[in-house]
Design an enzyme around this catalytic site. Structure first.
Site, mmCIF file in Angstrom:
data_model
loop_
_atom_site.group_PDB
_atom_site.id
_atom_site.type_symbol
_atom_site.label_atom_id
_atom_site.label_comp_id
_atom_site.label_asym_id
_atom_site.label_seq_id
_atom_site.Cartn_x
_atom_site.Cartn_y
_atom_site.Cartn_z
ATOM 1 N N SER A 8 0.096 7.148 5.066
ATOM 2 C CA SER A 8 -0.513 6.650 3.894
ATOM 3 C C SER A 8 -0.506 7.509 2.651
ATOM 4 O O SER A 8 -1.056 8.735 2.689
ATOM 5 C CB SER A 8 -2.025 6.210 4.317
ATOM 6 N N HIS A 31 3.107 3.887 4.058
ATOM 7 C CA HIS A 31 2.017 2.924 4.062
ATOM 8 C C HIS A 31 1.458 3.102 2.438
ATOM 9 O O HIS A 31 1.315 4.212 2.041
ATOM 10 C CB HIS A 31 0.840 3.133 5.058
ATOM 11 N N ASP A 33 -1.391 1.844 0.007
ATOM 12 C CA ASP A 33 -2.793 1.224 0.018
ATOM 13 C C ASP A 33 -2.977 0.584 -1.486
ATOM 14 O O ASP A 33 -3.249 1.356 -2.328
ATOM 15 C CB ASP A 33 -3.762 2.135 0.367
ATOM 16 N N MET A 35 -5.560 -1.191 -3.892
ATOM 17 C CA MET A 35 -7.076 -1.511 -3.665
ATOM 18 C C MET A 35 -7.298 -1.888 -5.173
ATOM 19 O O MET A 35 -6.784 -1.442 -6.459
ATOM 20 C CB MET A 35 -7.713 -0.398 -3.513
ATOM 21 N N HIS A 64 -0.260 -2.556 2.032
ATOM 22 C CA HIS A 64 -1.593 -2.859 2.576
ATOM 23 C C HIS A 64 -2.584 -3.127 1.289
ATOM 24 O O HIS A 64 -2.862 -2.466 0.649
ATOM 25 C CB HIS A 64 -2.356 -1.565 3.324
ATOM 26 N N MET A 66 -5.503 -4.676 -0.298
ATOM 27 C CA MET A 66 -6.998 -4.669 -0.311
ATOM 28 C C MET A 66 -7.390 -5.205 -1.445
ATOM 29 O O MET A 66 -8.295 -4.405 -2.163
ATOM 30 C CB MET A 66 -7.662 -3.174 0.270
ATOM 31 N N MET A 135 -8.481 -2.689 11.482
ATOM 32 C CA MET A 135 -8.780 -1.315 10.399
ATOM 33 C C MET A 135 -10.032 -0.597 11.581
ATOM 34 O O MET A 135 -10.677 -1.205 12.204
ATOM 35 C CB MET A 135 -9.701 -1.864 9.532
ATOM 36 N N ASP A 173 -5.190 1.547 11.311
ATOM 37 C CA ASP A 173 -5.351 2.448 9.934
ATOM 38 C C ASP A 173 -6.815 2.899 9.792
ATOM 39 O O ASP A 173 -7.670 2.029 10.051
ATOM 40 C CB ASP A 173 -5.134 1.356 8.918
ATOM 41 N N GLY A 174 -6.985 4.257 9.640
ATOM 42 C CA GLY A 174 -8.307 4.892 9.283
ATOM 43 C C GLY A 174 -8.622 5.910 10.426
ATOM 44 O O GLY A 174 -8.791 5.433 11.711
HETATM 45 C C1 DX5 Z 1 -8.215 2.976 3.896
HETATM 46 C C2 DX5 Z 1 -6.856 2.756 3.803
HETATM 47 C C3 DX5 Z 1 -5.884 4.017 4.684
HETATM 48 C C4 DX5 Z 1 -6.347 5.235 4.462
HETATM 49 C C5 DX5 Z 1 -6.210 6.173 5.768
HETATM 50 O O1 DX5 Z 1 -8.982 1.714 3.316
HETATM 51 O O2 DX5 Z 1 -6.445 1.539 4.163
HETATM 52 O O3 DX5 Z 1 -4.524 3.692 4.809
HETATM 53 O O4 DX5 Z 1 -5.441 5.858 3.662
HETATM 54 O O5 DX5 Z 1 -6.490 7.378 5.457
HETATM 55 P P1 DX5 Z 1 -6.845 8.329 6.688
HETATM 56 O O6 DX5 Z 1 -5.827 8.471 7.514
HETATM 57 O O7 DX5 Z 1 -7.261 9.715 6.034
HETATM 58 O O8 DX5 Z 1 -8.283 7.863 7.526
HETATM 59 ZN ZN ZN Z 2 -4.311 1.337 4.602
#
Ligand code: DX5
Ligand code: ZN
Length: 220
Positions: A8, A31, A33, A35, A64, A66, A135, A173-174
């Site tokens: 990510s 990946h 993200d 947001m 991804h 969000m 998640m 993820d996470g």
């Molecule tokens: C969180 C994201 C993840 C995040 C994961 O909302 O969707 O993709 O970047 O980060 P790590 O691997 O540090 O938990």
């Molecule tokens: Zn993510």
């Protein structure tokens, strides 16, 4: 079953994204993200940055989203040429219609669920999707702790995919790291997002290889 490692870029240096991509050439996907400070309490990047990444990345982009109003926005992201677009079930009114629009635009269609959202009612929709994202943290921020209590949900999704005979990827993820990836692999995940574990490592490429080896011990 192949293992896919999907770093990510949320944990990368945003001022140097192209060179950061160079650190993860051994990965399978990137990946990204997105947001909107509405669906989640954080703001990251949007279409212009996705378009620029699409131009320079040698790896397929795994978006991804969000963001709220996924029905409207997910197809627009698919039009960037992204390999995969995942939207949240909680952010869509027409989950099936949106998935179909993604596939119509040439993207793989992914469906994500937050920790508090059950997966069971979506499992009958498996033929509409190429990936499910379970998640393992509350979406919004990198660097949080892996929620092992999501593993029963992942196991149910994995059983449904196996029963269907479909090639639907199962993503987590996470909080994925060398300490947690085996737990998720054992529960059925095959596609592993890792932000801080990869970009925080001295040698990101080596970390990717390590994660892949650890996960592969549990896939068959
Ligand atoms: C969180 C994201 C993840 C995040 C994961 O909302 O969707 O993709 O970047 O980060 P790590 O691997 O540090 O938990
Ligand atoms: Zn993510």
């Amino acid at each position: 079953m192949p293992v896919r490692i999907d770093p990510s870029i949320l944990a990368a240096d945003f001022a140097n994204l192209e060179s950061e991509l160079g650190r993860i050439r051994t990965a399978d996907l990137v990946h990204v993200d997105v947001m909107d400070n509405h669906f989640v309490p954080n703001l990251t990047l949007g279409l212009p940055v996705v378009e620029s990444l699409q131009r320079v990345s040698t790896l397929p982009l795994d978006l991804h989203l969000m963001i709220s109003d996924a029905d409207r926005w997910a197809p627009v992201y698919a039009e960037t040429g992204a390999f995969s677009v995942t939207f949240h079930a909680e952010a869509a009114d027409d989950v099936v219609g949106t998935a179909r629009q993604l596939r119509d635009r040439g993207a793989r269609a992914g469906l994500a669920v937050k920790p508090g959202t059950d997966i069971d009612s979506y499992l009958e929709l498996l033929p509409e999707f190429d990936m499910l994202l379970i998640m393992t943290v509350e979406p919004g921020f990198g660097g949080q702790s892996f929620m092992a209590e999501m593993m029963p949900k992942l196991r149910r999704a994995s059983a449904a995919v196996a029963k269907s005979g479909l090639d639907v990827w199962l993503q987590v993820d996470g909080g994925i790291s060398a300490q947690t990836i085996e737990i998720a692999a054992e529960a059925g995940a095959d596609t592993f997002v890792a932000g801080s574990a990869v970009f925080g490592a001295e040698n990101a490429a080596e970390q990717i290889t390590l994660l892949r080896e650890l996960a592969a011990k549990h896939t068959h």
